[in-house]
Design an enzyme around this catalytic site. Structure first.
Site, short mmCIF file in Angstrom:
data_model
loop_
_atom_site.label_atom_id
_atom_site.label_comp_id
_atom_site.label_asym_id
_atom_site.label_seq_id
_atom_site.Cartn_x
_atom_site.Cartn_y
_atom_site.Cartn_z
CD GLU A 53 31.88 14.17 102.89
OE1 GLU A 53 32.61 14.81 102.17
OE2 GLU A 53 32.59 13.41 103.74
CE LYS A 115 39.08 18.35 102.37
NZ LYS A 115 40.26 17.89 102.64
CB SER A 169 39.30 18.04 111.25
OG SER A 169 38.20 18.28 110.53
CE LYS A 188 38.19 11.54 105.61
NZ LYS A 188 37.09 12.22 106.12
#
Length: 335
Positions: A53, A115, A169, A188
């Site tokens: 990524e 982003k 997400s 995370k």
């Protein structure tokens, strides 16, 4: 259309919001996707390719540290027998595999690059913008051209207090519909790990910890959550991927291999957790939400830990690149 002198392979893109198979890509894609010559040749010849990524480059750390880290990660992939394919959108063109100039540009622009999650792809392409791909967008492009292994630091997940914010997400739903193996250090640590594991189960994503019975917590080796499954070698991972890719099974969900951060780089769990709680409070007080929240939290945790969390982040990404490359090579040998 690309000129005959173009050194990149070009595919047509038609519907950037829907997953399509690599065999359909030439006919059904409407904008141009540029594949670097090295990545194109590797895919054509069945060699190991590892998708990477680009959000971690633009939003994960400052310049020039981000550029140095990106180059080091790609070098690790090459040294272990695979071809790196860093994915980003530049001037509206989705690029699969970046050259040195493109990496430099992405890194120097930093947070000036949008982003880009899966939902944002069509907009960034249509406006000829620059986009750093998150996990969900990288999954889309990697799957489109037939890359089966994707390395990242950590995936997104269910945010803490999601019962109030509904902040979950898109990485998770993208994993649920994209048959790619993601190698990460878990999710995370700023997120709700137990709820994320439950959501992954709902999405039918196969989750396994690498050489561990416990799911890792990004900065630390253990999260307190038992891993749904365990794998102990790149060959084990390759066999799982191979079965998922088997036409007889025709599985469409993704795979998550959670690799614990190396012990020598594991940050003190209490220090990270204390910093995370403070950062979460500050985010709420400053009304930081949506896709701005994760970069804010990671940056603030790094400040509060005196750089400890960023050093650990870089270490775990490099370790994931090592393991991911070995898995990709084992898969190429298997298939």
């Amino acid at each position: 259309m690309a000129s005959s002198s173009s050194s990149a392979a070009l595919y047509r893109i038609s519907n950037l919001q829907n997953h399509i198979s690599p065999l359909e890509a030439n006919n059904k894609l409407r904008s141009l996707v540029k594949i670097s010559p090295q990545v194109s040749e590797a895919i054509s010849s069945g060699r190991a390719v590892v998708a990477l990524e680009s959000t971690i480059i633009s939003h994960g750390m400052p310049y020039p540290q981000n550029l140095q880290t990106a180059k080091e990660v790609e070098s690790i992939v090459r040294e272990n027998g695979a071809v790196p394919a860093t994915i980003a959108i530049l001037n509206g063109v989705p690029c699969i595999g970046l050259n040195e100039d493109e990496l430099e540009r992405l890194a120097s622009l930093g947070k000036g690059v949008q982003k880009t999650a899966g939902r944002d792809i069509a907009y960034v392409v249509a406006t000829r913008g620059n986009g750093a791909t998150t996990v969900s967008a990288t999954l889309f492009f990697a799957s489109m051209v037939g890359i089966q292994v994707f390395v990242t630091g950590g995936i997104g997940g269910v945010h803490r207090h999601a019962n109030q914010t509904m902040d979950i997400s898109s990485d998770l739903t993208a994993l649920g519909r994209t048959p790619i193996a993601v190698i990460s250090a878990g999710v995370k640590s700023i997120l709700d790990i137990p709820k994320t594991l439950e959501y992954l189960e709902t999405q039918e994503v196969y989750v396994a910890a690498y050489k561990s019975d416990e799911f890792p917590a990004f900065f630390t080796e253990k999260s307190g959550c038992k891993a749904p499954s365990r794998v102990d070698s790149p060959e084990d991972c390759a066999r799982v991927i191979g079965k998922y890719a088997n036409k007889k099974l025709n599985r469409q969900a993704g795979i998550l291999f959670a690799v614990p951060i190396p012990k020598q780089h594991s940050a003190a769990g209490n220090l990270i957790e204390s910093a995370t709680q403070r950062a979460l409070t500050e985010a709420r007080e400053q009304n930081v939400t949506g896709n701005a929240e994760t970069p804010f939290l990671l940056a603030r945790v790094n400040e509060l830990t005196g750089g400890t969390s960023l050093a650990a982040n870089i270490a775990l990404v490099k370790n994931n690149a090592l393991i991911g490359s070995q898995i990709a090579v084992a898969l190429s040998q298997l298939t």
